[in-house]
Design a protein around this motif. Structure first.
Motif, PDB file in Angstrom:
ATOM      1  N   THR A 178       0.842  -1.194   0.000  1.00  0.00           N
ATOM      2  CA  THR A 178       0.000   0.000   0.000  1.00  0.00           C
ATOM      3  C   THR A 178       0.876   1.241   0.000  1.00  0.00           C
ATOM      4  O   THR A 178       1.818   1.353   0.794  1.00  0.00           O
ATOM      5  CB  THR A 178      -0.923   0.031   1.225  1.00  0.00           C
ATOM      6  OG1 THR A 178      -1.779  -1.116   1.203  1.00  0.00           O
ATOM      7  CG2 THR A 178      -1.770   1.297   1.236  1.00  0.00           C
ATOM      8  N   ILE A 179       0.583   2.158  -0.895  1.00  0.00           N
ATOM      9  CA  ILE A 179       1.296   3.433  -0.978  1.00  0.00           C
ATOM     10  C   ILE A 179       0.376   4.522  -0.444  1.00  0.00           C
ATOM     11  O   ILE A 179      -0.751   4.685  -0.914  1.00  0.00           O
ATOM     12  CB  ILE A 179       1.713   3.743  -2.431  1.00  0.00           C
ATOM     13  CG1 ILE A 179       2.736   2.719  -2.923  1.00  0.00           C
ATOM     14  CG2 ILE A 179       2.278   5.154  -2.539  1.00  0.00           C
ATOM     15  CD1 ILE A 179       3.137   2.909  -4.372  1.00  0.00           C
ATOM     16  N   GLN A 180       0.859   5.254   0.540  1.00  0.00           N
ATOM     17  CA  GLN A 180       0.086   6.341   1.135  1.00  0.00           C
ATOM     18  C   GLN A 180       0.889   7.626   1.062  1.00  0.00           C
ATOM     19  O   GLN A 180       2.049   7.672   1.471  1.00  0.00           O
ATOM     20  CB  GLN A 180      -0.231   6.033   2.612  1.00  0.00           C
ATOM     21  CG  GLN A 180      -1.200   4.878   2.819  1.00  0.00           C
ATOM     22  CD  GLN A 180      -2.653   5.318   2.754  1.00  0.00           C
ATOM     23  OE1 GLN A 180      -2.946   6.472   2.476  1.00  0.00           O
ATOM     24  NE2 GLN A 180      -3.565   4.399   3.018  1.00  0.00           N
ATOM     25  N   TYR A 181       0.291   8.677   0.499  1.00  0.00           N
ATOM     26  CA  TYR A 181       0.915   9.993   0.469  1.00  0.00           C
ATOM     27  C   TYR A 181       0.087  10.961   1.313  1.00  0.00           C
ATOM     28  O   TYR A 181      -1.074  10.693   1.642  1.00  0.00           O
ATOM     29  CB  TYR A 181       1.030  10.510  -0.963  1.00  0.00           C
ATOM     30  CG  TYR A 181       2.060   9.789  -1.799  1.00  0.00           C
ATOM     31  CD1 TYR A 181       3.344   9.572  -1.332  1.00  0.00           C
ATOM     32  CD2 TYR A 181       1.731   9.323  -3.070  1.00  0.00           C
ATOM     33  CE1 TYR A 181       4.289   8.907  -2.102  1.00  0.00           C
ATOM     34  CE2 TYR A 181       2.670   8.660  -3.855  1.00  0.00           C
ATOM     35  CZ  TYR A 181       3.948   8.458  -3.367  1.00  0.00           C
ATOM     36  OH  TYR A 181       4.883   7.795  -4.128  1.00  0.00           O
ATOM     37  N   LYS A 182       0.686  12.104   1.614  1.00  0.00           N
ATOM     38  CA  LYS A 182      -0.001  13.080   2.451  1.00  0.00           C
ATOM     39  C   LYS A 182      -0.916  13.996   1.665  1.00  0.00           C
ATOM     40  O   LYS A 182      -1.824  14.605   2.232  1.00  0.00           O
ATOM     41  CB  LYS A 182       1.038  13.917   3.212  1.00  0.00           C
ATOM     42  CG  LYS A 182       1.859  13.114   4.219  1.00  0.00           C
ATOM     43  CD  LYS A 182       2.842  14.008   4.951  1.00  0.00           C
ATOM     44  CE  LYS A 182       3.660  13.215   5.964  1.00  0.00           C
ATOM     45  NZ  LYS A 182       4.636  14.082   6.684  1.00  0.00           N
ATOM     46  N   SER A 183      -0.670  14.117   0.365  1.00  0.00           N
ATOM     47  CA  SER A 183      -1.469  15.051  -0.422  1.00  0.00           C
ATOM     48  C   SER A 183      -1.810  14.455  -1.779  1.00  0.00           C
ATOM     49  O   SER A 183      -1.122  13.557  -2.278  1.00  0.00           O
ATOM     50  CB  SER A 183      -0.706  16.366  -0.629  1.00  0.00           C
ATOM     51  OG  SER A 183       0.430  16.153  -1.460  1.00  0.00           O
ATOM     52  N   TYR A 187       0.211  12.067  -5.191  1.00  0.00           N
ATOM     53  CA  TYR A 187      -0.335  10.986  -6.008  1.00  0.00           C
ATOM     54  C   TYR A 187      -0.296  11.371  -7.487  1.00  0.00           C
ATOM     55  O   TYR A 187       0.065  10.553  -8.347  1.00  0.00           O
ATOM     56  CB  TYR A 187      -1.779  10.680  -5.598  1.00  0.00           C
ATOM     57  CG  TYR A 187      -1.924   9.985  -4.264  1.00  0.00           C
ATOM     58  CD1 TYR A 187      -1.615   8.634  -4.138  1.00  0.00           C
ATOM     59  CD2 TYR A 187      -2.381  10.674  -3.147  1.00  0.00           C
ATOM     60  CE1 TYR A 187      -1.766   7.984  -2.909  1.00  0.00           C
ATOM     61  CE2 TYR A 187      -2.530  10.039  -1.924  1.00  0.00           C
ATOM     62  CZ  TYR A 187      -2.213   8.696  -1.809  1.00  0.00           C
ATOM     63  OH  TYR A 187      -2.346   8.059  -0.595  1.00  0.00           O
ATOM     64  N   ASP A 188      -0.677  12.617  -7.779  1.00  0.00           N
ATOM     65  CA  ASP A 188      -0.693  13.082  -9.160  1.00  0.00           C
ATOM     66  C   ASP A 188       0.701  13.050  -9.765  1.00  0.00           C
ATOM     67  O   ASP A 188       0.896  12.582 -10.896  1.00  0.00           O
ATOM     68  CB  ASP A 188      -1.236  14.503  -9.232  1.00  0.00           C
ATOM     69  CG  ASP A 188      -2.692  14.608  -8.815  1.00  0.00           C
ATOM     70  OD1 ASP A 188      -3.319  13.554  -8.578  1.00  0.00           O
ATOM     71  OD2 ASP A 188      -3.202  15.740  -8.705  1.00  0.00           O
ATOM     72  N   GLU A 189       1.673  13.545  -9.026  1.00  0.00           N
ATOM     73  CA  GLU A 189       3.039  13.615  -9.533  1.00  0.00           C
ATOM     74  C   GLU A 189       3.594  12.223  -9.827  1.00  0.00           C
ATOM     75  O   GLU A 189       4.235  12.006 -10.863  1.00  0.00           O
ATOM     76  CB  GLU A 189       3.927  14.326  -8.507  1.00  0.00           C
ATOM     77  CG  GLU A 189       5.371  14.498  -8.958  1.00  0.00           C
ATOM     78  CD  GLU A 189       6.215  15.211  -7.914  1.00  0.00           C
ATOM     79  OE1 GLU A 189       7.447  15.279  -8.097  1.00  0.00           O
ATOM     80  OE2 GLU A 189       5.651  15.695  -6.912  1.00  0.00           O
ATOM     81  N   HIS A 190       3.330  11.282  -8.932  1.00  0.00           N
ATOM     82  CA  HIS A 190       3.824   9.916  -9.131  1.00  0.00           C
ATOM     83  C   HIS A 190       3.137   9.284 -10.343  1.00  0.00           C
ATOM     84  O   HIS A 190       3.791   8.623 -11.163  1.00  0.00           O
ATOM     85  CB  HIS A 190       3.572   9.089  -7.870  1.00  0.00           C
ATOM     86  CG  HIS A 190       4.370   7.825  -7.823  1.00  0.00           C
ATOM     87  ND1 HIS A 190       4.515   7.067  -6.673  1.00  0.00           N
ATOM     88  CD2 HIS A 190       5.058   7.154  -8.778  1.00  0.00           C
ATOM     89  CE1 HIS A 190       5.266   6.015  -6.924  1.00  0.00           C
ATOM     90  NE2 HIS A 190       5.597   6.039  -8.205  1.00  0.00           N
ATOM     91  N   PHE A 191       1.840   9.503 -10.476  1.00  0.00           N
ATOM     92  CA  PHE A 191       1.118   8.942 -11.622  1.00  0.00           C
ATOM     93  C   PHE A 191       1.641   9.505 -12.936  1.00  0.00           C
ATOM     94  O   PHE A 191       1.903   8.752 -13.892  1.00  0.00           O
ATOM     95  CB  PHE A 191      -0.381   9.216 -11.502  1.00  0.00           C
ATOM     96  CG  PHE A 191      -1.131   8.959 -12.772  1.00  0.00           C
ATOM     97  CD1 PHE A 191      -1.324   7.662 -13.233  1.00  0.00           C
ATOM     98  CD2 PHE A 191      -1.636  10.009 -13.534  1.00  0.00           C
ATOM     99  CE1 PHE A 191      -2.000   7.419 -14.429  1.00  0.00           C
ATOM    100  CE2 PHE A 191      -2.309   9.775 -14.723  1.00  0.00           C
ATOM    101  CZ  PHE A 191      -2.492   8.475 -15.169  1.00  0.00           C
ATOM    102  N   VAL A 192       1.792  10.819 -13.018  1.00  0.00           N
ATOM    103  CA  VAL A 192       2.256  11.444 -14.260  1.00  0.00           C
ATOM    104  C   VAL A 192       3.643  10.932 -14.620  1.00  0.00           C
ATOM    105  O   VAL A 192       3.938  10.650 -15.791  1.00  0.00           O
ATOM    106  CB  VAL A 192       2.248  12.980 -14.133  1.00  0.00           C
ATOM    107  CG1 VAL A 192       2.948  13.618 -15.331  1.00  0.00           C
ATOM    108  CG2 VAL A 192       0.823  13.496 -14.030  1.00  0.00           C
ATOM    109  N   SER A 193       4.501  10.769 -13.616  1.00  0.00           N
ATOM    110  CA  SER A 193       5.857  10.267 -13.865  1.00  0.00           C
ATOM    111  C   SER A 193       5.821   8.859 -14.457  1.00  0.00           C
ATOM    112  O   SER A 193       6.518   8.561 -15.435  1.00  0.00           O
ATOM    113  CB  SER A 193       6.658  10.278 -12.564  1.00  0.00           C
ATOM    114  OG  SER A 193       7.924   9.666 -12.742  1.00  0.00           O
ATOM    115  N   LEU A 194       5.008   7.985 -13.877  1.00  0.00           N
ATOM    116  CA  LEU A 194       4.934   6.605 -14.361  1.00  0.00           C
ATOM    117  C   LEU A 194       4.208   6.511 -15.703  1.00  0.00           C
ATOM    118  O   LEU A 194       4.582   5.694 -16.552  1.00  0.00           O
ATOM    119  CB  LEU A 194       4.234   5.729 -13.326  1.00  0.00           C
ATOM    120  CG  LEU A 194       5.011   5.480 -12.029  1.00  0.00           C
ATOM    121  CD1 LEU A 194       4.166   4.680 -11.050  1.00  0.00           C
ATOM    122  CD2 LEU A 194       6.320   4.747 -12.315  1.00  0.00           C
TER     123      LEU A 194
END
Length: 593
Positions: A178-183, A187-194
């Motif tokens: 499970t990946i949990q971020y604070k904001s 999540y958006d930044e990680h998704f766009v990168s991948l």
């Protein structure tokens, strides 16, 4: 062992033949390793000079069969372990390359192409298990229409030794991390990168690439991301050509309005092909043109394929970017039941009630009904579901039904051997449903495009299956993450369009219009009747019900029709015609006694 090269990407020219090491290991590799730099560094190789085959054989020397889990990319391979006299047949996590095998008493043969095995004298007896699942619309998994030929499953490898075959998973869609971020921004930044990485991996230097552009969010996002990356440093950079399908007879398939928006922004008009959903002929394909090895074609199919061949294939395109998988991994289906089931199973009562209220407000369902649906969904998720005879088309042979009950229990491929959150199990089952629909599984006669699927990228899928489902979609807001993250890249008219899921009226209309003619297709001389697979009277009754407006089993009826048409086309067993070997994709094949 043999390899027919197909240089579709920059590094593929380095793999021109099977390679061997001094220990007697031999590998024949078809595809692309995306993490070759990381693997080369771990193995002490020069990434620029080492081919993917060299990296694979060195990885096997180091990690033996656990190496398959370390490979990221689109690939299939055959690996012979000389010291152990064992053969390994393996496919990547998404099965983006086909790989078939046939075992007889004295040998094992394998090939990328089903054609190669069918043509080599292997028993071509039709598989009744396949026919039963086809008619019942159940997943095929490793079955083919031929009794003696099976496929290697996606995310699996076979170990063949001493005449015995064992199957092993090297990847699972049941992601437990499970990946949990604070904001939300994280999540958006990680998704766009991948997502950017997934598109870049499949659009690098090599043979010309054609991108499908349907007008929906998935294919449009791929095209726009590719344009964004290419034009970041050079506004005049060359961008991808696109291929769009339309059908003016389908009111719900008016895609030209939407893909034209993207074409206008890009400043480039793509190739448009009318797919004529309504113009079904329900006549067998002329086997003189070549033989389709999988059921589903009629005599209109080849005309459509000819159109694709003349407008696309002859222009030099060999690789096609497809948006398949976006709906399943990015929350295109607007249901909160998997997440609500998580709260129910793990006794999070307050969150369950609060979020059930939110989902109830979307379709104005009573709260009690939403909670009841959640309980039913939770229960079904953890059960081995059996086939409900009442839901099967009534014309399916009664002797098939016990086998279908057994088949349903074995389709989940070990997903339920361990406890897991319902939403994670739901992700895994959705993944296996995607595996059954990928277009490269249904080979054409005139051409063999290489399909590339950015949404099935291993790193991207593992991320999307490990973040909280509330980041993927929320009540009244499907594609929640995707809409946020790509707002500056994809046109707003596409991101905010209504969901493309629709009932295609064309095939149903064609069935009704042809109902009288189809009555004559299922006489006692029909192949499916002679083989005892269906009851002709029940099927003709089903045709009458369709004509009267009863659409309960119309998809099952289409299956029965296409199976009969396929049997009629293949009955004379003509010489198989496939794509020109010089133009075909890479293939691996051989025999081990």
């Amino acid at each position: 062992m043999s390899l027919q090269p197909y240089p579709s990407h920059e590094r593929s020219t380095m793999d021109a033949a099977p390679i061997a090491d001094i220990q007697g290991n031999v590998v024949s590799f078809d595809g692309r390793l995306d993490n070759y730099r990381e693997l080369a560094e771990q193995l002490g190789l020069d990434a620029a000079a080492a081919s993917d085959s060299e990296i694979v054989i060195c990885a096997f020397q180091r990690w033996e069969e656990s190496c398959f889990a370390r490979f990221t990319g689109d690939w299939a391979m055959a690996l012979w372990s000389g010291p152990n006299r064992q053969l390994y047949l393996a496919r990547d996590h998404a099965g983006t390359r086909t790989l078939y095998f046939a075992q007889t008493k004295n040998e094992v043969r394998w090939s990328t192409f089903l054609d190669a095995l069918v043509q080599t004298g292997i028993n071509r007896s039709l598989s009744e298990d396949y026919a039963a699942r086809y008619l019942a619309q159940l997943p095929m998994r490793d079955l083919t229409p031929y009794e003696s030929i099976h496929s290697v499953l996606p995310g699996h490898y076979l170990r063949i030794a001493d005449g015995k075959i064992s199957r092993h998973a090297h990847w699972s869609a049941l992601i437990r991390e499970t990946i949990q971020y604070k904001s939300e921004a994280e999540y958006d930044e990680h998704f766009v990168s991948l997502f950017r990485q997934a598109v870049a991996r499949r659009t690098g230097p090599g043979a010309p690439i054609l991108a499908e552009l349907s007008g929906g969010m998935d294919s449009t996002s791929i095209v726009c991301m590719s344009d964004h990356m290419r034009r970041m440093n050079d506004p005049n950079a060359e961008i991808l050509d696109t291929l769009s399908y339309f059908d003016d007879s389908e009111a719900s398939f008016d895609e030209r309005t939407y893909f034209s928006i993207t074409e206008k922004i890009r400043g480039r008009v793509g190739t448009h092909i009318d797919i004529e959903l309504r113009n079904r002929t329900f006549e067998p394909h002329d086997a003189a043109e070549g033989l389709y090895l999988i059921p589903g074609a009629d005599n209109l199919t080849f005309r459509k394929e000819r159109r694709f061949h003349d407008t696309v294939w002859l222009r030099g395109f060999r690789s096609i970017l497809s948006g398949i998988g976006g709906d399943e991994v990015l929350g295109g289906v607007p249901t909160g039941l998997p997440e609500l089931s998580d709260h129910l199973v793990f006794f999070r009562w307050i969150r369950l009630c609060r979020e059930a209220v939110s989902w109830s407000m979307v379709d104005r369902s009573p709260l009690a009904l939403t909670l009841a649906r959640t309980a039913v969904h939770s229960s079904k998720t953890f059960q081995f579901q059996t086939v409900n005879n009442q839901k099967l088309p009534p014309w399916i042979s009664t002797r098939f039904r016990p086998a279908l009950h057994h088949a349903k229990k074995t389709l989940h491929l070990g997903l339920f051997s361990h406890w897991g959150a319902p939403s994670r199990l739901d992700n895994a089952m959705s993944w296996w449903s995607i595996m059954e629909t990928l277009p490269h599984l249904f080979p054409l006669i005139l051409s063999r495009p290489e399909y590339r699927y950015p949404y099935l990228d291993k790193d991207l899928v593992e991320y999307l299956f490990s973040i909280p489902r509330a980041q993927i979609l929320r009540p009244g807001r499907r594609r929640f993450l995707m809409r946020r993250a790509l707002a500056k890249i994809v046109p707003g008219e596409i991101l905010e369009r209504r969901r493309k899921a629709f009932q295609l009226h064309g095939p149903l209309t064609a069935l009704r219009e042809a109902a009288d003619d189809l009555q004559g297709l299922f006489t006692n001389s029909a192949h499916v009747v002679q083989r005892g697979w269906i009851n002709a009277d029940e099927l003709r009754s089903g045709l009458n019900q369709i004509a009267r407006g009863d659409t309960r089993h119309w998809q099952g009826l289409l299956r029965a029709i296409t199976l009969e048409l396929w049997l009629r086309s293949s009955h004379h067993t003509p010489t198989l015609r496939t794509a020109n070997p010089a133009d075909a994709l890479a293939s691996i094949s051989s025999t081990v006694p």
